[in-house]
Design a protein around this motif. Structure first.
Motif, PDB file in Angstrom:
ATOM      1  N   ASP A 284       0.873  -0.881   0.124  1.00 56.65           N
ATOM      2  CA  ASP A 284      -0.242  -0.167  -0.301  1.00 56.65           C
ATOM      3  C   ASP A 284       1.171   0.665   0.916  1.00 56.65           C
ATOM      4  O   ASP A 284       1.228   1.805   1.285  1.00 56.65           O
ATOM      5  CB  ASP A 284      -0.850  -0.304   1.104  1.00 56.65           C
ATOM      6  CG  ASP A 284      -1.907   1.089   1.325  1.00 56.65           C
ATOM      7  OD1 ASP A 284      -1.831   1.989   0.309  1.00 56.65           O
ATOM      8  OD2 ASP A 284      -2.308   1.611   2.198  1.00 56.65           O
ATOM      9  N   LEU A 285       0.576   2.014  -1.260  1.00 54.96           N
ATOM     10  CA  LEU A 285       1.920   3.598  -1.334  1.00 54.96           C
ATOM     11  C   LEU A 285       0.903   4.802  -1.706  1.00 54.96           C
ATOM     12  O   LEU A 285       1.354   5.289  -2.359  1.00 54.96           O
ATOM     13  CB  LEU A 285       2.726   3.059  -1.959  1.00 54.96           C
ATOM     14  CG  LEU A 285       3.308   2.205  -2.073  1.00 54.96           C
ATOM     15  CD1 LEU A 285       4.405   1.579  -3.678  1.00 54.96           C
ATOM     16  CD2 LEU A 285       4.217   1.884  -1.617  1.00 54.96           C
ATOM     17  N   SER A 286      -0.510   4.096  -1.419  1.00 54.23           N
ATOM     18  CA  SER A 286      -1.451   5.599  -1.200  1.00 54.23           C
ATOM     19  C   SER A 286      -1.282   6.712  -0.251  1.00 54.23           C
ATOM     20  O   SER A 286      -1.715   7.288  -0.544  1.00 54.23           O
ATOM     21  CB  SER A 286      -3.152   4.801  -1.374  1.00 54.23           C
ATOM     22  OG  SER A 286      -2.829   4.333   0.664  1.00 54.23           O
ATOM     23  N   HIS A 287      -0.542   6.503   0.133  1.00 53.49           N
ATOM     24  CA  HIS A 287      -0.430   7.408   1.042  1.00 53.49           C
ATOM     25  C   HIS A 287       0.974   8.703   0.515  1.00 53.49           C
ATOM     26  O   HIS A 287       1.352   9.582   0.849  1.00 53.49           O
ATOM     27  CB  HIS A 287      -0.119   7.713   2.599  1.00 53.49           C
ATOM     28  CG  HIS A 287       1.263   5.922   2.739  1.00 53.49           C
ATOM     29  ND1 HIS A 287       1.431   5.249   2.068  1.00 53.49           N
ATOM     30  CD2 HIS A 287       2.778   6.429   2.952  1.00 53.49           C
ATOM     31  CE1 HIS A 287       2.249   4.598   2.041  1.00 53.49           C
ATOM     32  NE2 HIS A 287       3.144   5.047   2.884  1.00 53.49           N
TER      33      HIS A 287
ATOM     34  N   PRO B  48       4.164  16.121   7.041  1.00 48.60           N
ATOM     35  CA  PRO B  48       2.901  15.437   6.530  1.00 48.60           C
ATOM     36  C   PRO B  48       3.046  16.641   5.405  1.00 48.60           C
ATOM     37  O   PRO B  48       2.284  18.003   5.921  1.00 48.60           O
ATOM     38  CB  PRO B  48       2.184  16.046   7.960  1.00 48.60           C
ATOM     39  CG  PRO B  48       2.644  15.654   8.421  1.00 48.60           C
ATOM     40  CD  PRO B  48       4.936  16.251   8.475  1.00 48.60           C
ATOM     41  N   LYS B  49       1.433  16.090   3.607  1.00 49.54           N
ATOM     42  CA  LYS B  49       0.922  17.825   3.668  1.00 49.54           C
ATOM     43  C   LYS B  49       2.429  18.514   2.869  1.00 49.54           C
ATOM     44  O   LYS B  49       1.650  19.121   1.863  1.00 49.54           O
ATOM     45  CB  LYS B  49      -0.090  18.157   3.871  1.00 49.54           C
ATOM     46  CG  LYS B  49      -1.190  17.679   4.022  1.00 49.54           C
ATOM     47  CD  LYS B  49      -1.931  16.783   3.600  1.00 49.54           C
ATOM     48  CE  LYS B  49      -3.173  16.495   5.184  1.00 49.54           C
ATOM     49  NZ  LYS B  49      -4.049  15.204   4.076  1.00 49.54           N
TER      50      LYS B  49
ATOM     51  N   ASN C 109       3.613  13.902   0.462  1.00 55.37           N
ATOM     52  CA  ASN C 109       3.138  12.598   0.937  1.00 55.37           C
ATOM     53  C   ASN C 109       1.710  13.978   1.284  1.00 55.37           C
ATOM     54  O   ASN C 109       1.341  15.118   1.468  1.00 55.37           O
ATOM     55  CB  ASN C 109       3.744  13.139   2.396  1.00 55.37           C
ATOM     56  CG  ASN C 109       3.781  12.864   3.847  1.00 55.37           C
ATOM     57  OD1 ASN C 109       2.157  11.808   4.325  1.00 55.37           O
ATOM     58  ND2 ASN C 109       3.931  12.653   5.121  1.00 55.37           N
ATOM     59  N   GLN C 110       1.346  12.479   1.793  1.00 56.85           N
ATOM     60  CA  GLN C 110      -1.143  12.908   1.793  1.00 56.85           C
ATOM     61  C   GLN C 110      -1.300  12.583   2.800  1.00 56.85           C
ATOM     62  O   GLN C 110      -2.525  12.786   3.197  1.00 56.85           O
ATOM     63  CB  GLN C 110      -1.592  12.225   0.405  1.00 56.85           C
ATOM     64  CG  GLN C 110      -1.188  12.771  -1.176  1.00 56.85           C
ATOM     65  CD  GLN C 110      -1.568  12.054  -2.296  1.00 56.85           C
ATOM     66  OE1 GLN C 110      -1.705  10.770  -2.255  1.00 56.85           O
ATOM     67  NE2 GLN C 110      -2.238  12.904  -3.330  1.00 56.85           N
ATOM     68  N   THR C 111      -0.628  12.675   3.884  1.00 56.97           N
ATOM     69  CA  THR C 111      -1.050  11.657   5.082  1.00 56.97           C
ATOM     70  C   THR C 111      -0.802  12.898   6.000  1.00 56.97           C
ATOM     71  O   THR C 111       0.302  13.897   6.178  1.00 56.97           O
ATOM     72  CB  THR C 111      -0.305  10.753   5.624  1.00 56.97           C
ATOM     73  OG1 THR C 111       1.101  11.024   5.809  1.00 56.97           O
ATOM     74  CG2 THR C 111      -0.332   9.810   4.672  1.00 56.97           C
ATOM     75  N   ASP C 112      -1.448  12.149   7.496  1.00 57.84           N
ATOM     76  CA  ASP C 112      -1.126  13.574   8.101  1.00 57.84           C
ATOM     77  C   ASP C 112       0.033  13.569   9.596  1.00 57.84           C
ATOM     78  O   ASP C 112       0.397  13.633  10.640  1.00 57.84           O
ATOM     79  CB  ASP C 112      -2.214  13.914   9.266  1.00 57.84           C
ATOM     80  CG  ASP C 112      -3.617  14.614   8.823  1.00 57.84           C
ATOM     81  OD1 ASP C 112      -2.903  15.176   7.790  1.00 57.84           O
ATOM     82  OD2 ASP C 112      -4.447  13.582   8.892  1.00 57.84           O
TER      83      ASP C 112
END
Ligand code: BG6
Length: 285
Positions: free
Chosen positions: A118-121, A266-267, A142-145
């Protein structure tokens, strides 16, 4: 996407973007999203080395051109996962292509949902700015928090025609990790390669000159923490089924990389770049 200089070809069932521009010719593979060929109009030979045994079928990484190692460089701590990560094993989408008579900018995005993990982040886009020189920009988001750590490399194989008449300069005095002996040492002023070499130099600003019979390549970049120099030499080349036996005499990899564990907040996003210029002529031996 219709574009005056770009054609789509099918090779071994895979899409290859073939570009004929007034300033250069290039090929980009959809598999691995990688540049596999580049020549400016004044060159007689490809700047990039591609193994004669490279598989373009999409069943493995393409041996040559400029593969993208991401989201890790080298072996994974999990031995089940592939060396150098997933980007070079996946298919990429062409997302934009802009050009004028001076240059072309092509962007592809990696189909991360096709990876076995899983690389969806994350998201990964490569941007090629091509003219009479090459710039490769690798954008990670980086699409996560959460803070994320990756490593990466733009693993460029240079076509230098004859390794015996090639010198690498610009790395003198820099500390490097010799991956063959796992020991640290300091780079020589002009590196001549006459045996297997696999070194990770610690530097974030080196400008390397590759002085070869195929011209003098100036290799620079930004946002890297290391430069990798690799040539498998004869015995290791023979062990690789996709490496032509004598090919080690015509190639050298000089890779802009982040090998020390790169933090992406993050982001936020991060761009690793490699830039290649060719000066006409070569040092006389
Ligand atoms: C280099 C590494 O970047 O890539 C070497 O420093 C490695 O250790 C080489 O052997 C080739 O890797 P691969 O997975 O393409 O055979």
């Amino acid at each position: 996407m219709r574009q005056k200089y770009l054609k789509t070809e099918m090779i071994e069932g895979q899409v290859l973007y073939s570009i004929e521009h007034p300033k250069f010719k290039a090929k980009i593979s959809q598999h691995g999203g990688q540049l596999v060929s580049f020549m400016d109009t004044s060159s007689k030979q490809d700047w990039l080395w591609l193994s004669r045994k490279a598989s373009l079928f999409g069943d493995r990484a393409i041996r040559g051109g400029a593969p993208i190692c991401w989201p890790w460089f080298g072996p994974s701590s999990n031995s089940q996962l592939p060396q150098h990560g997933y980007a070079r094993l996946l298919s990429w989408d062409l997302i934009s292509c802009e050009s004028d008579e001076n240059q072309m900018m092509i962007r592809l995005s990696c189909k991360l949902d096709e990876a076995a993990i899983d690389l969806s982040h994350l998201s990964l886009v490569v941007e090629y700015i091509l003219s009479d020189e090459i710039t490769i920009n690798l954008h990670t988001e980086n699409q996560t928090d959460k803070t994320i750590q990756i490593s990466q490399a733009i693993h460029t194989y240079f076509n230098i025609e004859n390794i015996s008449n090639t010198e690498v300069s610009g790395l003198g005095g820099l500390p490097f990790l010799d991956q063959l002996t796992n020991s640290k040492s300091e780079g020589e002023r002009d590196l001549v390669i006459d045996q297997e070499v696999d070194r990770i130099y610690e530097t974030n600003n080196a400008i390397i000159e590759l002085n070869s019979p195929n011209g003098i390549f100036e290799i620079s970049g930004s946002h890297f923490d290391s430069v990798v120099v690799w040539n498998p030499w004869q015995d290791k080349a023979k062990l690789m089924s996709d490496f032509d036996d004598m090919g080690y005499q015509q190639m050298i990899c000089v890779e802009m990389a982040n090998t020390q564990g790169l933090t992406i907040y993050p982001k936020k996003d991060f761009t690793l770049s490699q830039r290649i210029k060719r000066k006409v002529g070569s040092r006389q031996y």
